[in-house]
Design an enzyme around this catalytic site. Structure first.
Site, PDB file in Angstrom:
ATOM      1  N   GLU A   7       4.583  -0.819  -4.389  1.00 36.77           N
ATOM      2  CA  GLU A   7       5.778  -0.033  -4.042  1.00 36.77           C
ATOM      3  C   GLU A   7       6.269   0.873  -5.170  1.00 36.77           C
ATOM      4  OE1 GLU A   7       8.444  -2.908  -2.203  1.00 36.77           O
ATOM      5  OE2 GLU A   7       7.113  -3.119  -0.478  1.00 36.77           O
ATOM      6  N   GLU A  58       0.299  -4.553   5.610  1.00 38.83           N
ATOM      7  CA  GLU A  58       1.357  -5.547   5.890  1.00 38.83           C
ATOM      8  C   GLU A  58       1.968  -5.284   7.260  1.00 38.83           C
ATOM      9  OE1 GLU A  58       4.276  -5.750   2.759  1.00 38.83           O
ATOM     10  OE2 GLU A  58       2.771  -5.626   1.172  1.00 38.83           O
TER      11      GLU A  58
END
Ligand code: NAG
Ligand code: NAG
Ligand code: NAG
Ligand code: NAG
Length: 692
Positions: A458, A561
């Protein structure tokens, strides 16, 4: 008028995700559990009868097909000492012990998914009527995305689709000012015309066109943009009476044209106004080559179907020969898939280690995984210098002994909230030392044992390490990672790139920019693209366009994910996301984010607490059935050849001479099998010769 500032949205989304994460843990999913659908067994293979000892003599066929032939008729074969009809038996489909996966059924000796097989629509031998997949006259989808900033824009995709005057060749016909902007048609040196929105003083002041949009359709949108000075993100939005739909963004520059690609679907049919937004009101926005192309659901499905036929399947030609090399004509072979090539996985956590139901449920479906939290820094070094890899070690032992491949998740996480509690207060040099120790520790320990690493998780949305250690922090971590595990794929991994056109922090353009930053910062090795895929609302055309854009980098892409916000549409949305991802030519793998905990999952569970599928789990099983478990019954031609198209994977080609008159009574029937690997490079030009 609502002014939508997407940077604020990014923050709101981040907060929403955190809140969702926290609230989800308390959610009980028990209420959504459904009993397992038990399919009636085919007439002749009553499981109760078959499993009851001495229930009938046919249960003792003693490897002799003739007994079955006499007792049961021509289609009966002796499998595991029982007479079975291989044309119908789900557990012995086409060949003994060829079990059809999950929701597949056995039709004529082939495992098929009745929900999706055109030849067996709902029941065996029942062909789909028109209205299923329509392959004729669909407008082909344009996967192109031009990353270059051009002196003159390309032509509009689909000749502009339903846009009036898409190339501004007819003055301002079809176009109008939005907000306070003044419009002007200008001409380039070579005579290309375009519209300029100037005198803007609010983010949304721009140029607009009105469309009537249909809620049943999927719209692909593209345009070419330039701005008067500097560099700025420009977002395309469609405003309706009820609200706004962001369709995509680009980082526009002055001096050259950048392509914006996106798409949308709408909740309600009706009028919608296209306009453009940029946070910087002092720039002029230039627009040209605009395209809005509607597709029907059927056309969209047919793109997916055609893409799968092209990218996930290959033609194979095989020849059956005897020990002297002579072709075996008119022989029945069974081609059964043993391993599916397409990497599809699901996250797990340490709860699986002591739960055999969880183990069975997981292992019967997945060959790929990631550990939910067990490999994260905060889990491995909660207290400084006290490393604890016990959970990660145990999980890796479990995956290794079951042939499951693992994504290493993650070395670092750029979100300040998810550091070990002692990390944020370290001064620069101490932090630098701690990160060096961390990366060497976790990657040194598991190097060679995982297929990939999320090195700096991220780092599009967050910059904890960059803010403390300098702009090239991510780049240095990737360089170290490459030295520590040179065979593993090194991923970036972030959310919202394919889920949310309005999140300016991780738009496809920002993703491409970050990749460039990492290489500009000194990392010169390969990178892979991780798209998390935490979906709330679905915008499938945008999802496809966003993958097209990041795919322009030529890097390998995984959805890492995938989950869907709980709600009445959860399973349906998941179904569409998985289908779209699998059909995209640039997606190389998918991992679901559904590790199970007794208190509930992160956001999306696939089963109840007894490991019975929820509707989401059924979607997953149907999806798996589309690329695994294929069993084909083949008959060779007069020259021993058989040609077909197979989904990529490892197959077993079985020749079983079941002709009861060929063998002396009670001699062993022949069963010879060979391995067949079907890959993207396979073609009918290369003939596989199998000696039987
Ligand atoms: C054997 O299988 C074929 C094809 O599935 C079917 O048409 C035929 O009726 C079956 N024969 C018997 C005796 O069940
Ligand atoms: C923006 O421009 C319009 C007309 O050009 C003007 O009426 C308006 O007051 C301006 N608004 C702001 C916030 O400067
Ligand atoms: C479309 O529907 C979704 C889900 O019901 C909702 O959250 C969203 O706000 C709607 N969008 C518009 C523009 O009405
Ligand atoms: C192939 O076998 C079938 C039955 O097993 C038979 O009816 C047919 O005539 C054979 N064809 C050739 C070309 O041998």
């Amino acid at each position: 008028m609502i002014i939508k500032v997407f940077f604020m949205m990014a923050i709101t989304l981040a907060i929403t995700i955190t809140l969702t994460m926290i609230s989800m843990h308390g959610d009980s999913k028990e209420t959504r559990s459904e009993p397992l659908a038990v399919k009636p067994f085919p007439k002749r293979v009553n499981r109760f009868l078959a499993e009851t000892k001495n229930s009938r003599s046919a249960d003792h066929c003693n490897k002799d097909d003739e007994i079955c032939y006499i007792l049961e008729g021509k289609n009966s074969t002796c499998c595991n000492n029982k007479c079975m009809d291989l044309t119908q038996d789900k557990h012995n489909c086409g060949a003994c012990k060829n079990k059809c996966k999950f929701t597949s059924s056995c039709c004529g000796g082939e495992c098929v998914n009745l929900a999706y097989d055109k030849r067996n629509c709902g029941s065996c031998g029942h062909k789909c009527m028109p209205g299923g997949i329509v392959l004729t006259d669909a407008v082909p989808y344009d996967y192109n995305f031009n990353t270059k900033c051009l002196e003159n824009p390309d032509k509009p995709q689909y000749n502009g689709g339903i846009v009036v005057n898409p190339e501004l060749k007819d003055g301002l016909n079809g176009w109008a000012s939005y907000g306070n902007a003044k419009l002007q048609v200008r001409k380039s040196k070579i005579g290309n015309e375009f519209v300029v929105a100037n005198q803007r003083n609010r983010s949304f002041d721009s140029v607009s066109q009105e469309f009537i949009l249909n809620r049943e359709k999927l719209y692909t949108f593209s345009a070419w943009l330039q701005i008067s000075h500097g560099e700025a993100t420009v977002l395309a939005t469609f405003g309706t009476q009820r609200g706004f739909y962001d369709a995509g963004s680009t980082i526009a520059k002055s001096g050259c044209w950048s392509m914006l690609k996106g798409g949308l679907t709408v909740n309600e049919s009706g009028s919608a106004l296209l306009y453009f937004q940029s946070k910087n009101p002092s720039i002029d926005i230039w627009v040209d080559s605009v395209s809005l192309q509607p597709f029907t659901q059927e056309e969209w499905k047919s793109h997916q179907y055609q893409s799968i036929e092209k990218i996930r399947k290959s033609k194979v030609k095989l020849q059956a020969i005897n020990s002297e090399g002579k072709p075996l004509a008119n022989r029945t072979l069974t081609i059964a898939q043993k391993f599916a090539n397409f990497p599809f996985g699901c996250a797990i956590n340490k709860n699986i280690l002591a739960n055999s139901d969880y183990k069975n449920w997981f292992l019967s479906r997945f060959k790929y995984t990631a550990f939910e939290n067990e490999m994260k820094w905060y889990a491995n070094e909660r207290i400084q210098n006290q490393e604890d890899y016990s959970a990660a070690d145990a999980l890796l032992e479990f995956t290794k002994s079951n042939g499951v491949q693992v994504r290493g998740h993650n070395v670092f996480w750029d979100d300040p909230k998810y550091q070990p509690s002692w990390v944020p207060n370290l001064e620069t040099q101490k932090l630098s030392d701690a990160t060096t120790k961390r990366i060497n520790s976790v990657m040194g320990r598991y190097s060679g044992q995982v297929i990939s690493w999320d090195v700096v998780n991220e780092n599009l949305h967050f910059n904890f390490f960059e803010s403390k250690l300098g702009d090239t922090a991510s780049s240095s971590f990737y360089t170290t990672a490459r030295a520590l595990d040179s065979n593993a794929a090194l991923f970036l991994n972030d959310f919202d790139t394919i889920e949310s056109p309005g999140d300016g922090a991780s738009s496809p353009d920002k993703y491409l920019q970050k990749i460039k930053q990492i290489s500009d910062g000194g990392y010169d090795g390969p990178l892979s693209i991780g798209l998390e895929g935490h979906f709330r609302h679905l915008n499938i055309p945008y999802m496809r366009s966003a993958i097209d854009k990041v795919a322009s980098s030529g890097l390998s892409i995984w959805l890492t994910e995938v989950d869907v916000q709980p709600g009445p549409d959860e399973a349906a949305v998941l179904d569409q996301v998985l289908r779209e991802a699998h059909a995209h030519p640039s997606v190389n793998g998918i991992v679901l984010w559904s590790a199970w905990s007794p208190q509930g999952c992160f956001r999306m569970c696939l089963t109840d607490n007894s490991f019975r599928n929820l509707p989401t789990g059924d979607v997953v099983d149907r999806f798996i059935g589309e690329f695994s478990g294929a069993v084909v019954t083949a008959t060779t031609d007069v020259n021993g050849f058989y040609e077909t198209k197979l989904i990529h994977g490892d197959y077993e080609v079985i020749f079983k001479d079941a002709d009861p008159y060929k063998f002396e009574k009670y001699t062993k029937p022949q069963r010879i099998s060979h391995h067949l690997k079907v890959e993207a490079s396979s073609s009918a030009e290369d003939i596989f010769r199998f000696q039987f």
